[in-house]
Design an enzyme around this catalytic site. Structure first.
Site, PDB file in Angstrom:
ATOM      1  N   CYS A  66       0.440  -1.217  -0.137  1.00 55.66           N
ATOM      2  CA  CYS A  66       0.460  -0.029  -0.190  1.00 55.66           C
ATOM      3  C   CYS A  66       0.609   1.079  -0.266  1.00 55.66           C
ATOM      4  O   CYS A  66       1.070   2.691  -0.806  1.00 55.66           O
ATOM      5  CB  CYS A  66      -1.196  -0.105   1.398  1.00 55.66           C
ATOM      6  SG  CYS A  66       0.114  -0.102   2.906  1.00 55.66           S
TER       7      CYS A  66
ATOM      8  N   HIS B  17      -0.876   0.562   7.696  1.00 56.83           N
ATOM      9  CA  HIS B  17      -1.767   0.472   6.383  1.00 56.83           C
ATOM     10  C   HIS B  17      -1.611   2.436   5.599  1.00 56.83           C
ATOM     11  O   HIS B  17      -1.925   3.032   6.688  1.00 56.83           O
ATOM     12  CB  HIS B  17      -2.910  -0.357   6.112  1.00 56.83           C
ATOM     13  CG  HIS B  17      -3.748   0.017   4.939  1.00 56.83           C
ATOM     14  ND1 HIS B  17      -3.248  -0.607   4.132  1.00 56.83           N
ATOM     15  CD2 HIS B  17      -4.678   0.743   4.543  1.00 56.83           C
ATOM     16  CE1 HIS B  17      -3.735  -0.459   2.551  1.00 56.83           C
ATOM     17  NE2 HIS B  17      -5.157   0.727   3.642  1.00 56.83           N
TER      18      HIS B  17
END
Length: 749
Positions: free
Chosen positions: A324, A711
């Site tokens: 990510c 994340h």
């Protein structure tokens, strides 16, 4: 028929190879696009180079190389038929004939795969279905079987979880626990400092129960556990309510991350806690229970009905396993017009002039990724008929979207110990790594990374004469200043005006310091006594050194300034500092000429012609040439930097646009050439000046205890509204968390 096919393939037999160990077979991703066997046109694998091409790009490879034989692979995904009872109708198994990863967007229990493979001979597109053992020559059959069985060069080997990889704490085996008689009850905990009853942590050294950190929505704790560590140095704490027979959440304040404690059961028993009897629970007052929006939910805008976005500029990037960080950075990079023009605007030229192996060409893979994100080809809305059918059946079928840039990730991480792995990485470090690769692969074209450079003006004033000196230097993000992530919430403005910080230059009434090159005072001694002179410590006026040091200059730089100006006073030494303060060795210890190489001191001081003996050490030259630089440039760089390896590499990069000098030139010619180059070399990267008003157009947010875990999500302002890019999901943002950003991007207006 078998004879006919065999005769047809005879002219092409020399170009058909059997993949050897180490050959990469690219049958899952096109070298110029994100087409795959699941795409409408499938993928064509060259039977000589084993490169894969989509239907739009295979002709280019044929024209460039003359390679005629390709294997065409096509995979069709069909939904399994259902019986009257709703169960699957018994049917033959999926016909899978080539090794390929299954589509992760689909529930493989509800879908079946049908593979089709055939040889295609260009330019007539003559097709030979596979497998065809009886009709094909043995060599061709072996080659086809090897290609079909070959595994993807991007096959994942590491875990794809977003969760961090916990490490064993360095304190687990030597943790000191106080015998203070503390016993922890099974419930009813509260903070010893503020009486809070949630987010509580037990210190494993003294048994103190204290509250954890404050959350962004105002809930959580007051950070007393961390404050207790700062006062006592007791490193480990376990979160109460997470203790089970399988373990618990342990945090190391000293190591600043969540850790594993192999001796946790023993450490807890010290305070009367038996892990085997504990169950996971949260110690909160039922009256005070209320839903708390976590940082994770705020950053991803969870719980909101976000409208999906499709089309050009709204293409997601699939998570390849902790990737990510890459997705967030590349989405923002290709929302900047300069990068769009450099790579997508020159798409055809880059593709046409790409090397024979485009998978290893930086420009090709950048253009490929940019085109995939901006074309809308991989971001198409579902058909209305599909939507109506799903509503009628009250079911939601997955709609595959986004791209999987495995080839790009493999190339950009090649040779890097972190970015080549499947572990989570810092988005800022990746951004700086990307900018560095763009600079190295510029090849004389416009450098889009120049948008991140600006000029800084330094003003220095002499405390005695009150004269001033203005100098300008190019400022590169991440080199002159490396930001650090702070766990805080900041109200970032949409508009930023820094006009008041604009450089002014010399102002009326200011007198400029003279721009002179101070003389270097050489000892007036015969050549025979030079050796003894250099073995003695240099005489330096310490009072002048202290005068300069009090102005804030490094002590070693002050000593060098006084020495090289012949102890003629602080003012002349100050001028030397102004003239040399940007040199790489400005603050390094004083090393008078001749200390490094006494055997050559007489020649150097006499200023005579060089000899062949005055050459840089061959081992240092070998190090530089092993990096790919020409030998003559390595020698010139070392001579210009007194054989300092680090400075020589810096010299090479700063003189990248200069013509390579002749290796056999004399030292006098070399020195004059270096001086000429220094005077005529280009000004370097361009600095685009303009108004001092900026507008926020993108930001990257991060959730997790460390930038190396958790994340990443990015928000970009497009067409007047904010859009959230959460891996392959692209939606209109309802509440962009601008106060929780990690990296902010502003553009001049």
């Amino acid at each position: 028929m078998a004879a006919d096919i065999g005769e047809l393939l005879v002219p092409y037999m020399p170009t058909i190879r059997v993949p050897r160990s180490g050959d990469r077979v690219y049958k899952s991703e096109c070298a110029f696009s994100f087409d795959s066997p699941e795409s409408e046109g499938g993928i064509y694998v060259c039977m000589s180079t084993f490169l894969g091409f989509g239907r739009e790009h295979v002709e280019r490879h044929y024209r460039k190389t003359g390679q005629c034989v390709y294997m065409h692979l096509k995979r069709t995904i069909k939904e399994k038929a259902t019986g009257a009872s709703g169960g699957g109708v018994p049917k033959k198994k999926s016909q899978i004939i080539f090794e390929l990863e299954k589509n992760e967007d689909l529930n493989n229990e509800d879908y079946e795969y049908e593979d089709e493979a055939k040889l295609v001979i260009f330019p007539d597109h003559y097709e030979i279905p596979l497998p065809n053992i009886e009709e094909l020559p043995a060599l061709v059959t072996i080659a086809c079987d090897a290609v079909l069985a070959a595994r993807s060069p991007f096959e994942k080997q590491d875990s794809e979880s977003w969760e961090e990889e916990l490490k064993d704490s360095k304190h687990e085996n030597n943790l000191q626990q106080l015998d203070n008689g503390v016993r922890i009850p099974p419930s009813g905990w509260k903070c010893a400092w503020c009486d809070l009853r949630e987010n509580l942590w037990l210190n494993l050294t003294d048994g103190t129960i204290l509250c954890g950190k404050w959350f962004f929505d105002g809930s959580g704790g007051n950070g007393h556990a961390l404050q207790h560590y700062r006062e006592t140095g007791y490193p480990l704490a376990v979160k109460l309510g997470t203790i089970t027979p399988d373990g618990a959440d342990v945090y190391s304040f000293d190591e600043e991350e969540a850790v594993l404690d192999a001796n946790l059961a023993e450490h807890l028993m010290h305070f009367g806690i038996d892990m085997l009897t504990m169950q996971k629970s949260e110690n909160v007052n039922p009256v005070e229970i209320k839903p708390r929006i976590s940082e994770w939910e705020m950053v991803q805008e969870s719980g909101m009905k976000l409208k999906p976005m499709y089309g050009s500029g709204y293409t997601g990037i699939k998570n390849l396993g902790n990737s990510c960080y890459l997705s967030s950075v590349m989405q923002i990079i290709f929302s900047i017009p300069d990068f769009q023009r450099r790579y997508v605007g020159n798409l055809q030229r880059i593709f046409d002039y790409s090397p024979l192996d485009p998978t290893q060409d930086f420009d090709t893979q950048m253009a490929k990724l940019g085109h995939g994100l901006l074309s809308g080809q991989y971001s198409k809305p579902p058909m209305k008929s599909e939507v109506i059918e799903q509503v009628m059946k009250e079911e939601c079928k997955p709609h595959p979207q986004g791209m999987a840039p495995r080839m790009f990730k493999a190339l950009i991480g090649k040779g890097h110990p972190e970015f080549s792995s499947n572990r989570q990485q810092d988005a800022l470090e990746f951004f700086l790594h990307l900018i560095n690769l763009i600079n190295r692969n510029n090849n004389g074209s416009d450098d889009p990374s120049e948008v991140f450079r600006f000029m800084v003006e330094d003003r220095v004033q002499c405390c005695q004469s009150r004269k001033v000196k203005y100098k300008q230097r190019k400022f590169t993000f991440g080199v002159d200043w490396v930001p650090k992530k702070l766990d805080v919430s900041i109200d970032m403005p949409d508009l930023l005006d820094i006009s008041h910080l604009r450089a002014t230059g010399l102002q009326p009434g200011e007198e400029e310091l003279p721009d002179i090159s101070p003389p270097i005072i050489m000892p007036d001694q015969p050549k025979g006594s030079l050796l003894n002179h250099f073995m003695e410590s240099p005489e330096i006026d310490e009072s002048a050194v202290m005068q300069l040091a009090e102005m804030g200059f490094p002590l070693e730089a002050c000593r060098k300034a006084v020495y090289y100006t012949g102890n003629l006073g602080a003012e002349l030494a100050f001028n030397w500092i102004i003239a040399h303060m940007e040199e790489p060795d400005f603050a390094e210890p004083l090393l008078p000429t001749g200390y490094n190489d006494v055997s050559h001191s007489e020649v150097g001081l006499a200023g005579g012609a060089s000899s062949t003996e005055n050459q840089p050490p061959e081992e240092i030259v070998a190090i530089i040439t092993s990096m790919g630089f020409p030998r003559n440039k390595a020698i010139h760089a070392l001579k210009a930097t007194n054989n300092n390896l680090e400075r020589a590499l810096d010299w090479i990069f700063t003189h990248a646009n200069n013509e390579d000098e002749n290796e056999t030139a004399s030292d006098i010619d070399t020195q004059s050439q270096i001086e000429t180059n220094a005077e005529t070399e280009p000004a370097g990267p361009r600095i685009k000046d303009g108004p001092g008003r900026y507008e926020l157009f993108a930001f990257i947010s991060h959730v997790g205890p460390s930038t190396m875990s958790g994340h990443y999500v990015c928000h970009i302002r497009k067409e007047g509204r904010w859009v959230i890019y959460n891996d392959h999901k692209v939606c209109a943002s309802e509440k962009p968390p601008k106060d929780l950003g990690y990296i902010y991007f502003y553009q001049r207006i």
